[in-house]
Design an enzyme around this catalytic site. Structure first.
Site, short mmCIF file in Angstrom:
data_model
loop_
_atom_site.label_atom_id
_atom_site.label_comp_id
_atom_site.label_asym_id
_atom_site.label_seq_id
_atom_site.Cartn_x
_atom_site.Cartn_y
_atom_site.Cartn_z
N GLU A 1 -30.99 -31.40 -29.29
CA GLU A 1 -32.17 -30.52 -29.37
C GLU A 1 -31.66 -29.12 -29.09
O GLU A 1 -31.44 -28.75 -27.94
CB GLU A 1 -33.19 -30.99 -28.34
CG GLU A 1 -34.62 -30.69 -28.75
CD GLU A 1 -35.03 -29.30 -28.37
OE1 GLU A 1 -34.80 -28.38 -29.19
OE2 GLU A 1 -35.54 -29.13 -27.26
N CYS B 1 -37.67 -22.99 -26.80
CA CYS B 1 -36.96 -23.16 -28.07
C CYS B 1 -37.89 -23.11 -29.27
O CYS B 1 -37.46 -22.78 -30.36
CB CYS B 1 -36.14 -24.45 -28.05
SG CYS B 1 -37.12 -25.89 -27.64
#
Ligand code: NAD
Length: 475
Positions: free
Chosen positions: A249, A283
């Site tokens: 990720e 993010c």
């Protein structure tokens, strides 16, 4: 509430002292030290690996009921301890208490979702003649090494621990050295809910030393990493040496396509709140605002008006809407990226400066007319900065959205149903928000494509990523 003592949690034992090196944990709101964190040495990591091997053999044979009971029990404890957990997260990471409380509840939701999913880890039987039987079974992949960053000090460790535990794996978590107490508090909820100490452990250390040591071991069968793309690529190479499974990720550079037919007030309310959440250190943060020409001026003005009302201050102060940045590296990055963009011709509409001399505060910032070759248009800024540019038409807007190698979250705001579907299909991203900033949920896969990584956390996919498939044929 005092900040807690710090330790390594290996095989159910709290370890500290013993001549181990330490790392000073700092409160980003004040710059004051909070505590010394012991760093693992090679013997600690070997002890954790041996325990993880033992823990895996034990936990893979646990019943679905055992796993669900631990996850649900930990979720209940997190609700009871919500205030304590949230305060720890705010002290060591800087985000506001309101955001930290929400993060605890996000994790509660995930543990409860996984507790239900444990009962649905089905295999299947195949059509065969009488006397023969063929089955496809799901088994836990094995001990997992998980690396969690500092931006969601509760949520990231929760994701890294929850999925392996649900799947029947053991896990060694290395959470960020900046935010260790949150990770330890999440782990403690699981242990207090009955999880054996060799099934989930927490180590801290010099990141490169820990990751090289754990990933070199054949005991570890899967690596899960959340963090920057450069570190992710490095770790993926280490994992490949031993053909370990990976969930990556990585970073993003969230494009937001805003069309003239959108509900601009709703878009602005949502996007400004989303941009400055956690001081932009998210993010999936909306970052590159790709605005259709006809609505560019009112959109920019509305953004400036709303961002100008954001109160920046200590996350413990209920009046603060945005806390400090998590560490001085982010302040340096903001100075560098904003300064370079302005030198290349971008217009600094507001912010662009540090606030005060104590703590790591940076003003909500807006840049417009940002040249595409400015570093900030190509590198994840991971800070409280919005990049707002004008575009002529849909084709140019889609091209800009897909220009970068990142593909995590992307957003589109338009009232046109056909365009919503067309653009959702065209966007190269793991998650797309159409007229919304909500792109996750415990039941929904969270992950990216291209340089934003592969595999997903959350949802059934999060557990699936910790399972292997085995075909068994009986003659
Ligand atoms: P960094 O790249 O040095 O570290 C990112 C994370 O990876 C940290 O948690 C760090 O402890 C860990 N890490 C670094 N080197 C490692 C190694 N060799 N082995 C194992 N773990 C390692 O950057 P940083 O200054 O901490 O954060 C800045 C950048 O990281 C941001 O610009 C952003 O792009 C990215 N980031 C992304 C996320 C995310 O949610 N995807 C979270 C935090 C940081």
């Amino acid at each position: 509430m005092a900040y807690p003592d710090l330790y390594l949690m290996i095989d159910g034992q709290r370890l500290s002292g013993g001549g181990r090196r330490t790392h000073k944990v700092v409160n980003p709101a004040t710059g004051a030290p909070l505590a010394d964190l012991p760093l693992a040495n090679a013997a600690d990591l070997d002890a954790a690996l041996a325990a993880a091997q033992r823990g895996f053999r034990r936990w893979r044979d646990s019943t679905a009921h055992d796993r669900a009971a631990v996850l649900q029990g930990a979720a209940r404890l997190m609700v009871e301890r919500q205030e304590e957990l949230a305060r720890i997260a705010t002290l060591e990471q800087g985000k506001t208490l309101a955001e930290a409380r929400a993060e605890v509840m996000m994790n509660v939701g995930l543990f409860n979702f996984y507790a239900g999913e444990v009962f649905r880890l089905y295999g299947r039987t195949l059509v065969r003649p009488a006397g023969q039987r063929s089955m496809v079974t799901k088994e836990p992949v094995g001990p997992v090494a998980a690396f969690a960053p500092w931006n969601f000090p509760i949520g990231n460790p929760g994701r890294k621990l929850g999925a392996p535990i649900a799947a029947g794996c053991s896990v060694i978590l290395k959470a960020a050295e900046e935010t260790p107490a949150s990770a330890l508090a999440v782990l403690q909820c699981l242990i207090d809910a009955g999880l054996p100490g060799d099934v989930a452990q927490a180590v801290f250390g010099v990141p490169d030393e820990v990751s090289r040591h754990l990933l070199a071991s054949p005991i570890i069968r899967k690596m899960s990493f959340t963090g920057s793309t450069p570190v992710g690529k490095h770790l993926a190479k280490l994992a490949a040496e031993d053909c370990k499974r990976t969930t990556m990720e990585l970073g993003g550079h969230g494009p937001v396509l805003v069309f003239a037919d959108a509900d601009i007030d709703k878009a602005l309310d949502t996007l400004v709140a989303g941009k400055y959440r956690n001081a932009g250190q998210v993010c999936v943060s909306p970052t590159r605002f790709v605005v259709e020409s006809d609505v560019y001026e009112p959109f920019l003005k509305g953004f400036i008006d709303r961002a100008g009302r954001i109160a920046v201050g200590d996350g413990l102060d209920p009046a603060s809407i945005m806390g400090p940045m998590a560490n001085p590296r982010r302040l340096d990055a903001m100075d560098r990226l904003i300064g370079e963009a302005a030198a290349k011709g971008a217009t600094l509409e507001m912010g662009g400066r540090r606030i005060g001399n104590t703590g790591y505060y940076f003003a909500p910032t807006i840049l417009s007319n940002v040249p595409l070759d400015a570093a900030i248009m190509n590198e994840e800024p991971f800070g409280p900065v919005a990049l707002i540019n004008r575009h002529a038409d849909e084709a140019a807007m889609i091209a800009e959205a897909n220009r970068l190698p990142y593909g995590l979250a992307a957003y589109v705001w338009t009232a046109d149903g056909a365009r919503q579907r067309r653009i959702a299909r065209e966007l190269e991203a793991g998650m797309v928000g159409v007229n919304t900033g909500m792109i996750g949920g415990s039941d929904s896969p969270f992950g990216g494509v291209k340089w934003s990584g592969h595999g997903a956390e959350d949802g059934p996919e999060g557990i699936e990523a910790c399972l292997i498939t085995k075909a068994i044929h009986e003659g």
